[in-house]
Design an enzyme around this catalytic site. Structure first.
Site, short mmCIF file in Angstrom:
data_model
loop_
_atom_site.label_atom_id
_atom_site.label_comp_id
_atom_site.label_asym_id
_atom_site.label_seq_id
_atom_site.Cartn_x
_atom_site.Cartn_y
_atom_site.Cartn_z
N ARG A 77 13.35 16.68 14.34
CA ARG A 77 13.48 15.62 13.82
C ARG A 77 14.87 15.65 13.86
O ARG A 77 15.63 16.75 13.29
CB ARG A 77 13.05 15.08 12.64
CG ARG A 77 13.07 13.29 12.14
CD ARG A 77 12.76 12.88 10.91
NE ARG A 77 12.97 11.78 11.35
CZ ARG A 77 12.59 10.58 9.84
NH1 ARG A 77 12.47 11.21 8.69
NH2 ARG A 77 13.18 9.19 9.39
N HIS A 78 15.94 14.56 13.90
CA HIS A 78 16.92 14.61 13.93
C HIS A 78 17.01 14.24 12.34
O HIS A 78 16.82 14.66 11.13
CB HIS A 78 17.39 13.05 14.08
CG HIS A 78 16.74 11.67 13.95
ND1 HIS A 78 17.49 11.09 12.61
CD2 HIS A 78 15.96 11.63 14.22
CE1 HIS A 78 16.83 10.27 12.47
NE2 HIS A 78 16.16 10.09 13.31
N ARG B 117 21.94 10.20 16.74
CA ARG B 117 21.58 11.04 15.82
C ARG B 117 20.24 12.37 16.10
O ARG B 117 20.88 13.24 15.90
CB ARG B 117 20.11 10.17 14.73
CG ARG B 117 19.48 9.05 15.13
CD ARG B 117 18.90 8.65 14.06
NE ARG B 117 17.42 7.80 14.62
CZ ARG B 117 17.98 6.41 15.47
NH1 ARG B 117 18.72 6.19 16.42
NH2 ARG B 117 15.99 6.35 15.49
N GLU C 144 12.36 6.97 19.73
CA GLU C 144 11.74 6.88 18.34
C GLU C 144 11.46 5.43 19.14
O GLU C 144 11.61 4.73 20.11
CB GLU C 144 12.39 6.37 17.11
CG GLU C 144 11.69 5.76 15.85
CD GLU C 144 10.59 6.54 15.63
OE1 GLU C 144 9.83 7.28 16.45
OE2 GLU C 144 10.94 7.19 14.67
N HIS D 187 12.34 11.92 16.91
CA HIS D 187 12.09 11.32 15.76
C HIS D 187 10.88 11.15 14.64
O HIS D 187 10.11 12.04 15.47
CB HIS D 187 12.17 9.81 16.42
CG HIS D 187 14.12 9.97 17.13
ND1 HIS D 187 15.05 9.70 16.53
CD2 HIS D 187 14.61 9.29 18.32
CE1 HIS D 187 16.15 8.91 17.31
NE2 HIS D 187 15.18 9.79 18.48
#
Length: 199
Positions: free
Chosen positions: A8-9, A58, A82, A150
């Site tokens: 995840r970012h 991101r 996402e 995400h």
């Protein structure tokens, strides 16, 4: 056996402020940049051989932090984005509750949401899992694939790949910023969970 790391970012200002991001393209915050700097060396130690990423800023900037350490190109795939949260994007939980109380309560319970333009979980799961399975199938056996993506995308794709019912996604718990889920794959046993929420 192939290792797939769903990363995840790092944190964004909207994460910090409790705003739903979805597919709105928000940059990493200073905290997020620092999270990437801290996490990237640990992922580099896994000796990744393939890097893929959501094309949202991101996630792309998160993956760039790892790419700089391992000298690998990054392939971007919009299917790793996402979940599209429609009219909820940019709003805080209290703001959504005030306008869509029943729908938001269903979402919090992991149940379907059929209004406000929110993407169906089935569609989300299928698109992200398809992108990840294609990456695994294209890689040589024993590859280490890191996919920058995400929170909801990773959680629902994990369930889809493991063959779990969609309702199991909430039992995994939220994937924290710059944490990862590790899945193993081989052609005999298929998908297996190795770890979740690895810092």
């Amino acid at each position: 056996m192939t290792l797939l790391v769903l990363w995840r970012h790092g944190q964004t200002a909207w994460n910090f402020g409790g705003r739903i991001q979805g597919q709105t393209d928000i940059a990493l915050s200073e905290t997020g940049v620092e999270q990437v700097r801290a996490a990237a060396p640990r992922l580099a130690a896994l000796k990744p051989t393939v890097l893929i990423s959501s094309d949202l800023q991101r996630a792309a900037d998160t993956q760039a932090g790892l790419a700089a350490l391992v000298d690998l190109p990054v392939r971007y795939d919009a299917r790793l984005r996402e979940r599209n949260f429609g009219d909820w994007e940019g709003l805080t939980h209290p703001e959504i509750t005030a306008r869509w109380p029943e729908s938001f309560a269903r979402w919090r319970r992991g149940e379907p949401v059929d209004d406000a333009g929110v993407e169906e979980v089935d569609a989300l799961s299928k698109r992200v899992a398809a992108a990840l399975q294609e990456a695994v199938d294209a890689a040589p056996e024993g590859a280490v694939i890191v996919a920058a993506t995400h929170g909801a995308a990773a959680r629902h794709a994990t369930c889809a790949l493991l063959g779990w019912p969609v309702e199991f996604a909430t039992t995994l718990g939220a994937l924290h910023n710059c944490h990862s889920t590790h899945l193993l794959y081989d052609t005999v046993r298929g998908w297996q969970m190795a770890a979740h929420n690895v810092p």
